[in-house]
Write a protein that holds these residues in place. Structure first.
Motif, short mmCIF file in Angstrom:
data_model
loop_
_atom_site.label_atom_id
_atom_site.label_comp_id
_atom_site.label_asym_id
_atom_site.label_seq_id
_atom_site.Cartn_x
_atom_site.Cartn_y
_atom_site.Cartn_z
N LEU A 48 -8.25 2.36 5.91
CA LEU A 48 -8.86 2.97 4.73
C LEU A 48 -10.38 3.09 4.89
N GLU A 61 2.41 1.80 -3.43
CA GLU A 61 1.37 2.23 -4.35
C GLU A 61 0.98 3.69 -4.09
N LEU A 62 0.94 4.05 -2.80
CA LEU A 62 0.64 5.44 -2.43
C LEU A 62 1.67 6.41 -2.99
N GLN A 75 -10.27 3.56 -3.97
CA GLN A 75 -9.49 2.83 -4.98
C GLN A 75 -8.57 1.80 -4.33
N PHE A 76 -8.16 2.05 -3.11
CA PHE A 76 -7.22 1.17 -2.42
C PHE A 76 -7.92 0.06 -1.64
N LYS A 129 1.16 6.88 -6.72
CA LYS A 129 -0.03 7.70 -6.98
C LYS A 129 0.21 9.16 -6.59
N LEU A 189 0.83 -1.21 0.00
CA LEU A 189 0.00 0.00 0.00
C LEU A 189 0.86 1.25 0.00
#
Length: 149
Positions: A55, A6-7, A90-91, A10, A3
């Motif tokens: 999240l 990926e963060l 989205q996550f 993004k 995560l």
């Protein structure tokens, strides 16, 4: 990809495209992750379940804020909150439809032996654990009530 990785990807994309809402949302996620890691006092990262709960919490906070703003007639403040919900979601794993939710909860009710509203606690306990990340507590509760009535 984790995560956090990926963060970061993004966030870079959001910075390049100058997307303020996305960047603000991603920074909020990163901040919450860092707070959760330091609060635990361990150097280990968060588990995937912990990340999903985190999240979901962020999504719930924004939905609650948006509904309060709408009640007060402040759509100008509600819209950015709802935009952030879309970005944070989205996550999360894909959410179950109401039909899928009813089917799973019906099976849980058969397993637990629930027949009336008195058994709601039993069903909610099992359903919340089994459906963690796939549905929010409010929708689980609504479906359980419908099926027990």
């Amino acid at each position: 990809m984790s995560l956090q990785q990926e963060l970061m990807v993004k966030m870079k994309e959001a910075m390049k495209s100058k997307d303020r809402v996305a960047l603000e949302s991603l920074r909020a996620i990163k901040s919450e992750i860092l707070l959760a890691q330091t609060k635990g006092g361990t150097s280990e990262g968060l588990t995937q379940d912990d990340e999903i709960k985190l999240l979901q919490k962020l999504v719930k906070q924004r939905k609650d804020s948006a509904s309060i703003y709408k009640e007060q007639g402040r759509d100008d403040l509600a819209e950015p909150e709802l935009a952030q919900v879309k970005i944070i979601a989205q996550f999360l794993p894909e959410q179950l439809s109401e039909k899928e939710l009813k089917a799973i909860i019906s099976k849980i009710m058969e397993t637990v032996g629930a027949t009336s509203m008195k058994d709601m606690g039993k069903v909610m306990g099992v359903a919340s654990k089994q459906l963690a990340g796939k549905a929010d507590g409010k929708s689980i509760s609504t479906v359980v009530k419908q099926l027990l009535e």
